[in-house]
Every structure is written in C-alpha cells, then in structure tokens.
Design an enzyme around this catalytic site. Structure first.
Site, mmCIF file in Angstrom:
data_model
loop_
_atom_site.group_PDB
_atom_site.id
_atom_site.type_symbol
_atom_site.label_atom_id
_atom_site.label_comp_id
_atom_site.label_asym_id
_atom_site.label_seq_id
_atom_site.Cartn_x
_atom_site.Cartn_y
_atom_site.Cartn_z
ATOM 1 N N LYS A 120 32.946 45.031 50.391
ATOM 2 C CA LYS A 120 34.400 45.130 50.440
ATOM 3 C C LYS A 120 34.774 46.058 51.572
ATOM 4 O O LYS A 120 34.013 46.968 51.915
ATOM 5 C CB LYS A 120 34.940 45.712 49.118
HETATM 6 P P1 NAD Z 1 48.785 39.554 47.233
HETATM 7 O O1 NAD Z 1 49.038 40.782 48.052
HETATM 8 O O2 NAD Z 1 49.013 38.218 47.837
HETATM 9 O O3 NAD Z 1 49.691 39.596 45.900
HETATM 10 C C1 NAD Z 1 49.726 40.669 45.022
HETATM 11 C C2 NAD Z 1 50.936 40.479 44.131
HETATM 12 O O4 NAD Z 1 50.938 41.487 43.128
HETATM 13 C C3 NAD Z 1 52.269 40.586 44.839
HETATM 14 O O5 NAD Z 1 53.141 39.627 44.320
HETATM 15 C C4 NAD Z 1 52.775 41.967 44.466
HETATM 16 O O6 NAD Z 1 54.178 42.065 44.501
HETATM 17 C C5 NAD Z 1 52.247 42.061 43.064
HETATM 18 N N1 NAD Z 1 52.120 43.424 42.593
HETATM 19 C C6 NAD Z 1 51.692 44.521 43.247
HETATM 20 N N2 NAD Z 1 51.756 45.595 42.438
HETATM 21 C C7 NAD Z 1 52.198 45.141 41.250
HETATM 22 C C8 NAD Z 1 52.476 45.762 40.016
HETATM 23 N N3 NAD Z 1 52.307 47.073 39.831
HETATM 24 N N4 NAD Z 1 52.898 44.975 39.004
HETATM 25 C C9 NAD Z 1 53.082 43.667 39.183
HETATM 26 N N5 NAD Z 1 52.850 43.026 40.317
HETATM 27 C C10 NAD Z 1 52.431 43.765 41.328
HETATM 28 O O7 NAD Z 1 47.316 39.711 46.673
HETATM 29 P P2 NAD Z 1 46.370 38.575 46.090
HETATM 30 O O8 NAD Z 1 45.510 38.079 47.181
HETATM 31 O O9 NAD Z 1 47.169 37.637 45.259
HETATM 32 O O10 NAD Z 1 45.423 39.451 45.154
HETATM 33 C C11 NAD Z 1 45.809 39.827 43.830
HETATM 34 C C12 NAD Z 1 44.578 40.316 43.099
HETATM 35 O O11 NAD Z 1 43.588 39.264 43.103
HETATM 36 C C13 NAD Z 1 43.863 41.528 43.707
HETATM 37 O O12 NAD Z 1 43.291 42.277 42.657
HETATM 38 C C14 NAD Z 1 42.763 40.898 44.549
HETATM 39 O O13 NAD Z 1 41.676 41.793 44.761
HETATM 40 C C15 NAD Z 1 42.364 39.750 43.636
HETATM 41 N N6 NAD Z 1 41.669 38.654 44.300
HETATM 42 C C16 NAD Z 1 42.248 37.990 45.338
HETATM 43 C C17 NAD Z 1 41.562 36.935 45.915
HETATM 44 C C18 NAD Z 1 42.155 36.106 47.019
HETATM 45 O O14 NAD Z 1 41.503 35.148 47.464
HETATM 46 N N7 NAD Z 1 43.361 36.394 47.485
HETATM 47 C C19 NAD Z 1 40.286 36.580 45.447
HETATM 48 C C20 NAD Z 1 39.754 37.280 44.366
HETATM 49 C C21 NAD Z 1 40.466 38.317 43.799
#
Ligand code: NAD
Length: 418
Positions: free
Chosen positions: A108
């Site tokens: 990471k």
């Molecule tokens: P992103 O930045 O696109 O979206 C995150 C979302 O969470 C946004 O809508 C934001 O407004 C919201 N958010 C932030 N803080 C918040 C809170 N306190 N309460 C409610 N909502 C809140 O990120 P993403 O890529 O969708 O990733 C989200 C999660 O999924 C992370 O933990 C990331 O590590 C995990 N993840 C992402 C991927 C990927 O391919 N994008 C893959 C595996 C895991």
C-alpha cells in the site's frame, strides 16, 4: 485516521494474522514474518505549488509480503493518513490477494495531502514527484500500484508516464486502474463494486433472502459505494439509503439513485436529493434493513454503534470498516459478515487482469472481464463459506485461514535467503 487509530489498525491486523497462525499451527518462521512488513519506505519531497511556494509532503510505500508474487496495492491521498495505517492496509492486501488466489503479494502507498484542496496541476506535480521517489520499488515484476481513496485513473496515468519516462519506453503494466486509452482494462473502474454486488447476492442466497425483497443501505458514495448501490438496484434490490462524508439520503420506499447521484454531482452531497430524508452517517448505520454495505473508510462500525446495527448481512466494501470489538458484537447478534479481504477483492482481481493484458498486449472485452471476475469471486466466496462451515468459524476467520495457509505455503516452499 489519527496516529493512534493507525497503530490500532495495524495491531488489529497483526492480531488477526497471529490468532489464525496459532489456530492453524502455521510454522513459527512464517508467523513471525507475517507479523512485520517486509519493506517500508518513507519519503519527504518538495512540490512547487501554484502560488510559487515549495511545500514538503510526506509519502509512504509499504510492502507487507511478496512471497506469492509482485506486491500489489493502492495509493491513498488523504490528509490524515499515516505509516501504521498504510502498514495495516498493506497486510490486508497480502491476505486479499491470497484469498482470491491471484499471484500477488500485498502493498500500500499513501501521500499525506488533501487532494480536494489542490489544483489539477499541483496534484500532477505531487504525483510525478512521489512516483519518482518510489520508482526504486516499482516495476511490473516488483510492485504495482493502483488507485485508492483520493486517487483515480488520471493519477495512475501520471505514475505510469513518470515511470516510463525514467525507463525510456512505455511500461503500462507498472500500474493498474489506468485510463482505457493507455492500457486500462474494461470493467476495472466498476470492479470493486461489482465484486461487492456478487458478495451481497451470494450472502443473501446463503441466508435465504430474495434480492428482489431485500432492503439495502450503503455507506459511502464513491467508487465502491456508488457502483455497488447502482448494480444492486439493477438486480432488483431496494436501496433505501446512501451517504457520503457529509451525511445521507433516506427513503424507506426506495431511493431514486440517479437523482441522488445527480444531486451529489451538483451540490457535492447526496443530502437533500428529491423526496429523501436527511440522515447522519451515525443514523444510517443503524437503519433497519436486510443488507448494510460499508464502503467509506476504516472504523465505521465500532463498539459503541455495533449493538444498534439492525442489518442481517454486512458486506465490507471498505477496508477495515469494522473494529475487532464491533466484529464480536455483530457476530454475537447473528449478523452474517462478508469481510473486506473477500468482499472488496473485485478491484484487485480486475487489476490482475489489467496487468496480464498489459504484459501480453492483448485486451479483453467487458463481458470476458466481468465473467472472469464473477467466476473468481463466486469460487472464493464458496471456498470461504465451506471452510467457515467445516471449521465452525465466521467468514473473516475462514477467509484469513485460507489466506494465511497460502502465504505460509509460499514462504515455506521458497525458504529463507541465504
Ligand atoms: P472514494 O474516495 O471514491 O469514496 C469514498 C466515499 O466515502 C466518498 O463518497 C466519501 O464522501 C465517503 N466518506 C468519506 N468519509 C466518510 C464518512 N465518515 N462517512 C460516510 N462516508 C464517508 O473511495 P473508494 O475507492 O470508494 O474507497 C472506499 C473504501 O473502499 C476504502 O476503504 C478503500 O480502501 C476501499 N477499497 C477501494 C477499492 C477501489 O477499487 N476503489 C478497492 C478495495 C477497497
């Protein structure tokens, strides 16, 4: 995440791995190696800001384990990210790639910055400098970044270009999650959400819940949350609430998701979208529903709110959204939890497909990618469920058992150098 929360997060993953190693009599040499990250790189580097000032940023790249192949993991841009949080996320990546059995280790990266407060050109300069700082670790056979919170396909394009300029030729397979124009894979952008959707449907089937009758709440409206919500709605589920960092929109009769997404585009939040009631993120997690998808950040479900969760199924779209204390409370309540290392593995699965396509310069169509993803997620889910039933374990422990066994087998077979 605060420094203390980061330390806690890394300790939690270490404890999970340690407990599973002990439960499964994993050789001591493997257990102690899995307790630490193999490589940790911290960089402090200057970036010229638009007003002419130079600002120094701190970034990290951590490789937890590369016993099963090149290390793989996203890059996060966030003002509160810290080294322990990155270590925890790197260790989860080792487990995740092992659960779905793709030939990668776990890593990471992160930069402490607020991408929302930076211009496009500042972000490009920050990304290119960070990429050159960590280039000594990167490479298609070494360590392959991808997007995470705060980064996107454009950021991956800048990393790919910076790395390629250093080499003197194009190296598309050095990152995944790239735009299609430069070797990205069809289906990658939707892959994590699609994998979550598959996990939700398989969990519902296991519990005898008809998706057409199911009510779903999604926390997070980013890449993972919005796409999971959209795909589940297309499968006939009733999406009753969705949120972003400011709060959520709730309609017990079922949201009009297109309205909610448009509203977010126009105002920056889903709050106040047509015919919805405003809920806080705390209230959203406690809504009565069949399925709760937590797809925002870490530590959404903690000791204080876990007793109030009313869902029958929790699917962890985010990484580490449930603390161990909350996990125990939720399991005691009989809630079926699909853990992060399984539920959100769709992204890394299609990253793997993108990498393979890049190395072979042979590209697949979306149906081929989605079929592979659905098949691999279903096989991994079935395998975890089977171990959970056989060992009378919960899904997280079962997924971890499979992962740790694969990691230990690779480390044992390779032995210790020299
Ligand atoms: P992103 O930045 O696109 O979206 C995150 C979302 O969470 C946004 O809508 C934001 O407004 C919201 N958010 C932030 N803080 C918040 C809170 N306190 N309460 C409610 N909502 C809140 O990120 P993403 O890529 O969708 O990733 C989200 C999660 O999924 C992370 O933990 C990331 O590590 C995990 N993840 C992402 C991927 C990927 O391919 N994008 C893959 C595996 C895991």
């Amino acid at each position: 995440m605060t420094t203390d929360a980061g330390e806690q997060a890394f300790n939690n993953v270490r404890k999970l791995i340690n407990d599973i190693c002990e439960r499964m009599n994993i050789p001591e040499t493997c257990r102690i190696r899995l307790m630490e990250c193999e490589r940790e790189f911290t960089v402090h580097f200057p970036v010229r800001m638009d007003d002419g000032r130079a600002q120094v940023f701190t970034g990290f790249r951590v490789v937890h384990n590369d016993g099963r192949g090149p290390s793989k993991g996203g890059i996060r841009y966030h003002p509160d990210v810290n080294l322990d949080e990155v270590r925890a996320l790197a260790a989860l990546m080792s487990l995740k790639t092992a659960v779905v059995n793709i030939p990668y280790g776990g890593a990471k990266g992160a930069v402490i910055c607020n991408p929302k407060a930076m211009s496009e050109s500042e972000l490009e300069r920050l990304t290119r400098r960070y990429a050159s700082e960590i280039a000594i670790l990167m490479g298609p056979e070494r360590d392959i970044p991808a997007p995470d919170v705060g980064t996107n396909p454009q950021v991956m394009a800048w990393i790919m270009d910076t790395y390629s300029m250093g080499k003197g030729y194009s190296v598309p397979a050095v990152v995944t999650g790239k735009p299609l124009e430069i070797g990205g894979s069809t289906g990658r952008f939707e892959a994590t959400g699609r994998g979550c959707m598959v996990s939700v449907l398989l969990a519902a089937k296991r519990l005898g819940i008809d998706p057409q009758e199911a009510t779903v709440v999604v926390q997070g409206c980013g890449n993972v949350g919005a796409i999971t919500a959209d795909l589940l709605a297309k499968k006939g589920c009733r999406l009753i609430a969705i949120s972003d960092s400011r709060g959520g929109a709730y309609d017990p009769e079922g949201l009009n998701l297109a309205d909610a997404f448009n509203h977010k585009k126009q105002t920056g939040s889903v709050i106040g979208s047509r015919n919805t009631e405003k809920v806080t993120n705390a209230e959203l997690l406690e809504l009565k529903c069949d399925i709760l998808v937590v797809a925002a950040l870490e530590r959404a479900l903690v000791k204080a709110n876990a007793p109030c969760v009313k869902a029958r199924i929790i699917v962890e779209g985010a990484n580490a959204p449930t603390t161990p204390e909350a996990d125990k409370i939720l399991l005691d309540k009989g809630i079926f939890i699909v853990p992060d290392i399984l539920a959100n593995a769709g992204g890394v699965v299609v990253s793997y497909l993108e990498w393979v396509q890049g190395l072979q310069s042979f590209y697949w169509n979306e149906a081929q990618v989605n079929n592979y993803l659905d098949g691999l997620m279903t096989a991994a889910f079935d395998q975890v469920l089977c171990i959970a039933e056989e060992k009378k374990a919960d899904m997280r422990a079962a997924a971890c058992m499979i992962a740790v066994q694969r990691l230990a087998a690779a480390m044992t077979t390779r032995g210790i150098f020299p």
